[in-house]
Design a protein around this motif. Sequence first.
Motif, PDB file in Angstrom:
ATOM      1  N   GLY A  12       1.303  -1.370  -0.121  1.00 45.08           N
ATOM      2  CA  GLY A  12      -0.171  -0.023   0.085  1.00 45.08           C
ATOM      3  C   GLY A  12       0.339   1.607  -0.157  1.00 45.08           C
ATOM      4  N   PHE A  13       1.655   1.706   0.122  1.00 44.63           N
ATOM      5  CA  PHE A  13       3.462   2.477   0.274  1.00 44.63           C
ATOM      6  C   PHE A  13       3.596   2.486  -1.234  1.00 44.63           C
ATOM      7  CE2 PHE A  13       2.537   0.718   5.406  1.00 44.63           C
ATOM      8  CZ  PHE A  13       2.654   1.767   5.237  1.00 44.63           C
ATOM      9  N   ILE A  14       4.285   3.467  -1.890  1.00 48.42           N
ATOM     10  CA  ILE A  14       4.166   4.462  -2.810  1.00 48.42           C
ATOM     11  C   ILE A  14       5.904   3.244  -2.957  1.00 48.42           C
ATOM     12  CG2 ILE A  14       5.094   5.999  -4.419  1.00 48.42           C
ATOM     13  CD1 ILE A  14       2.840   7.687  -3.212  1.00 48.42           C
ATOM     14  N   ALA A  15       6.325   2.632  -4.022  1.00 52.15           N
ATOM     15  CA  ALA A  15       7.560   2.448  -4.353  1.00 52.15           C
ATOM     16  C   ALA A  15       8.252   3.469  -4.963  1.00 52.15           C
ATOM     17  CB  ALA A  15       7.266   0.962  -5.010  1.00 52.15           C
ATOM     18  N   VAL A  16       9.403   3.704  -4.151  1.00 52.19           N
ATOM     19  CA  VAL A  16      10.322   4.595  -4.835  1.00 52.19           C
ATOM     20  C   VAL A  16      11.719   4.029  -5.065  1.00 52.19           C
ATOM     21  CG1 VAL A  16       9.146   6.511  -3.902  1.00 52.19           C
ATOM     22  CG2 VAL A  16      11.086   5.547  -2.630  1.00 52.19           C
ATOM     23  N   ASP A  17      12.697   4.083  -6.296  1.00 50.43           N
ATOM     24  CA  ASP A  17      13.671   3.302  -6.336  1.00 50.43           C
ATOM     25  C   ASP A  17      15.313   5.170  -5.434  1.00 50.43           C
ATOM     26  OD1 ASP A  17      14.039   5.940  -7.500  1.00 50.43           O
ATOM     27  OD2 ASP A  17      13.927   4.955  -9.375  1.00 50.43           O
ATOM     28  N   GLU A  18      15.903   3.990  -6.135  1.00 51.47           N
ATOM     29  CA  GLU A  18      16.950   4.561  -4.900  1.00 51.47           C
ATOM     30  C   GLU A  18      17.156   6.068  -4.867  1.00 51.47           C
ATOM     31  OE1 GLU A  18      19.202   2.907  -8.656  1.00 51.47           O
ATOM     32  OE2 GLU A  18      17.648   2.725  -7.410  1.00 51.47           O
ATOM     33  N   TYR A  19      16.248   6.405  -6.354  1.00 46.86           N
ATOM     34  CA  TYR A  19      16.036   8.348  -6.522  1.00 46.86           C
ATOM     35  C   TYR A  19      14.681   9.084  -5.793  1.00 46.86           C
ATOM     36  CZ  TYR A  19      19.834   6.570 -10.057  1.00 46.86           C
ATOM     37  OH  TYR A  19      20.584   6.185 -10.769  1.00 46.86           O
ATOM     38  N   LEU A  20      14.578   8.385  -4.797  1.00 42.26           N
ATOM     39  CA  LEU A  20      12.965   8.511  -4.863  1.00 42.26           C
ATOM     40  C   LEU A  20      12.187   8.709  -5.769  1.00 42.26           C
ATOM     41  CD1 LEU A  20      14.909  11.398  -1.660  1.00 42.26           C
ATOM     42  CD2 LEU A  20      14.014   7.932  -1.180  1.00 42.26           C
ATOM     43  N   GLN A  21      12.151   8.282  -6.625  1.00 46.98           N
ATOM     44  CA  GLN A  21      10.810   8.006  -7.920  1.00 46.98           C
ATOM     45  C   GLN A  21      10.272   7.202  -8.024  1.00 46.98           C
ATOM     46  OE1 GLN A  21      13.637   8.714 -11.517  1.00 46.98           O
ATOM     47  NE2 GLN A  21      12.049   9.940 -12.209  1.00 46.98           N
ATOM     48  N   SER A  22       8.640   7.383  -8.393  1.00 50.47           N
ATOM     49  CA  SER A  22       8.639   6.209  -8.111  1.00 50.47           C
ATOM     50  C   SER A  22       8.142   5.704  -9.893  1.00 50.47           C
ATOM     51  CB  SER A  22       6.615   7.491  -7.936  1.00 50.47           C
ATOM     52  OG  SER A  22       6.036   7.666  -9.242  1.00 50.47           O
ATOM     53  N   SER A  23       7.386   4.906  -9.938  1.00 51.14           N
ATOM     54  CA  SER A  23       6.977   4.105 -11.224  1.00 51.14           C
ATOM     55  C   SER A  23       6.242   5.209 -12.021  1.00 51.14           C
ATOM     56  CB  SER A  23       6.195   3.180 -11.317  1.00 51.14           C
ATOM     57  OG  SER A  23       4.994   3.425 -10.499  1.00 51.14           O
ATOM     58  N   ASP A  24       6.304   6.447 -12.158  1.00 45.79           N
ATOM     59  CA  ASP A  24       6.047   6.951 -12.889  1.00 45.79           C
ATOM     60  C   ASP A  24       7.312   8.909 -12.753  1.00 45.79           C
ATOM     61  OD1 ASP A  24       5.586  10.007 -13.817  1.00 45.79           O
ATOM     62  OD2 ASP A  24       2.998   9.448 -13.674  1.00 45.79           O
ATOM     63  N   PRO A  25       7.755   8.614 -13.951  1.00 43.66           N
ATOM     64  CA  PRO A  25       9.340   9.424 -13.232  1.00 43.66           C
ATOM     65  C   PRO A  25       8.464  11.007 -12.741  1.00 43.66           C
ATOM     66  CG  PRO A  25       8.786   8.640 -14.845  1.00 43.66           C
ATOM     67  CD  PRO A  25       7.864   7.828 -14.733  1.00 43.66           C
ATOM     68  N   ALA A  26       6.806  11.853 -13.433  1.00 49.15           N
ATOM     69  CA  ALA A  26       6.426  12.629 -12.623  1.00 49.15           C
ATOM     70  C   ALA A  26       6.415  12.828 -11.482  1.00 49.15           C
ATOM     71  CB  ALA A  26       5.946  12.789 -12.915  1.00 49.15           C
ATOM     72  N   ILE A  27       6.497  11.963 -10.365  1.00 50.12           N
ATOM     73  CA  ILE A  27       6.012  11.965  -9.464  1.00 50.12           C
ATOM     74  C   ILE A  27       6.756  10.712  -8.570  1.00 50.12           C
ATOM     75  CG2 ILE A  27       4.417  10.741  -7.219  1.00 50.12           C
ATOM     76  CD1 ILE A  27       2.410  10.210 -10.077  1.00 50.12           C
ATOM     77  N   PHE A  28       7.415  11.549  -7.431  1.00 46.27           N
ATOM     78  CA  PHE A  28       8.657  11.219  -6.326  1.00 46.27           C
ATOM     79  C   PHE A  28       7.637  10.686  -4.819  1.00 46.27           C
ATOM     80  CE2 PHE A  28      11.261  13.032  -9.169  1.00 46.27           C
ATOM     81  CZ  PHE A  28      12.403  12.842  -8.852  1.00 46.27           C
TER      82      PHE A  28
END
Length: 720
Positions: A264-280
């Motif tokens: 249920g939490f927004i998954a982010v990569d090592e750049y704090l970026q979500s699966s949508d590049p426009a959303i951190f």
Amino acid sequence: MQGRPPVPLTRDLVLVGGGHAHALVLRMWGMDPLPGTRVTVINPGPTAPYSGMLPGFVAGHYRRDDLDIDLVRLARFAGARVVLGQCEGIDPAARLIHVPGRPPIGYDLCSVNVGITSTMPALPGFAEHAVPAKPLGPFASRWSAYLAAEGPARVAVIGGGVAGAELILAMAHALKARGRPAELVLVERARALSALGRAAAGPLRAALAAHGVTIREGVEIAAIGPDGLRLADGTRIAADFITGAAGARPYDWIADTGLRLHDGFIAVDEYLQSSDPAIFAAGDCAHLSAAPRPKAGVYAVREAPVLLANLRTRLSETGPLRRYRPQKDYLKLISLGGQSALGEKWGLPFSGPAIWRWKNRIDQRFMDRFRALPAMAPPAPPALRTAGAEELPQKPMCGGCGAKVGRGALRAALAGLPGGLRRDVTPLPGDDAALLHIGGQRQVLTTDHLRAFTEDPVTMTRIAAVHALGDIWAMGATPQAATVTLILPRMSPALQRRSLSEIMTAADAVLRAAGAEIAGGHSSMGEEMTIGFTLTGLLNRAPITLAGGRPGDALVLTKPIGTGVLMAAEMQGAARGAWIAAAFDRMTKPQGDAAQVLANAHAMTDVTGFGLAGHLLNICEASGLAATLELTAVPLLEGALELSRAGHRSTLYDDNKALLPDLPDDPLSALLFDPQTAGGLLAAIPAAEAAETVAALQRAGYAAARIGALSAGPPGIHLT
């Protein structure tokens, strides 16, 4: 040689939530903004609590205000707009953020830092009989009221993690200090304090036992009722204050974003970026896919510089993104109720009063970043200036009615006009509207515009519309039609469309509710936002003017005063965000219902740029009467008197005070000359009707009051 023009706005950065990471981003942005970016922060209220000090507040070591980061003040420092409302959804495809009660907010880049919730909707009876520990506002109010009561206390905390243990220890300390005997139970479905190493869990269990806390672990709660908890095995736990601190739960709307999630939490990569590049995303609402970590505020704080760097990189389209590398473990400082704390790192515990003082220093140092924002030096004035320029006020010019020209200059300009050209136009000297005669119909015509004092175009539009409608309502007319005049700051076509959509949607809602329809308008670009309306209204009776006052009439005011001093102080970072939010609520309240209650007034005006004293003087001069004001009966906006005592004044104050130089200028009297934006209606009504009229206004939601009376005598104002 002209100075370099400001960079046009070309990108919208929207920060959803006022969590620790976003608060730090705003502070750093204010010290080094990225030109061309319009920043918006969305938060349910004007403040964001610092969770690290919650146990200290519950225990009584801190005041409620000590926990709050003032987002309104912080946003002013950062040059950002604040939208006060709860996000209820993000549409990545349309790049829109939905907040109840306002048009959707468009973005080019978005960051989410909304934290978690401790509500338990799946637990029967929780919503009716318990209060979650987060969000802090409702919990703090309920706890303060409960603590102030008398008699034995029965408290249950659901959630046997570190947060639940800290909370119940703080409650135990506070209840003991109040002299209230207490039964306290910590309820956990698994094993309590499992996040701590055994060496640290032991001392914390001992502290719980020493404070009389019973731990019920390995139990399931079946339901919550008005008198406590019922467990799955039928056992009952008596409690009359129940709260939940059971782990981290994401907000429901996140599930509908279409983003990749983890539990249920927004998954982010090592750049704090979500699966949508426009959303951190950052903080507890995010899941660090590359390096999962527990939910803890320390990670949000450490994420802030990386988040800021990556937002700036994406907005400027320069350079690579920066990686966030979280530490493997972090220092845990756990309050033990009194001014003592337990520390733990790498499984090693340490405790005592010195640890609490250490924790307090860390917490206070974090909060000091927002209490004392750095003073950014204004541009130096030119070395060579035209003679006389140094004599004019150098402080920033106020917005709203504080930016208007004084009454004397305006009247002198109007007095030179010949008039008399048309018999179907009736000038009403001193009134802000004209009376037109079209066939057998009376029509009122008025216009008004405001220089923006908030970066939020929706709030500013609502205020400007209510402000302009005041002249129609004050004359007893029914709003009919409107045209809109807009000046937007220089921005790209995409941002123009977004801004115009927000403004026109908000304007239509206010005007349509008042009975008026937008017939058109005009827009242009300039240095700053200005919003204005030209309005017509219909009259089926003689207009209520300034000249109808009668000796003995009671004076009734429908709204508190103080908007000018509040906005002037807010520009300087000296006003509390909660005061500003409350003032905006008053300014955006329409007065159509109040005008109906006051339909039989002998004289009426809306209190705007000339202040309460100036507009009352208009009634006195037009009616040929004197007025007596009961100064302490005049309703004030929260914070207005405190700021007046501190010496804050609107830029129009001196012009307004010059109208009545014999009146005192102490802090309370000074508010009589404070220019009001979207101020109240000031009506002269029969004294015998005053009590019921004020009561009717209050029932309709207005902070109305009887503030004085008219009497025979030369025009002027006397104070009592």
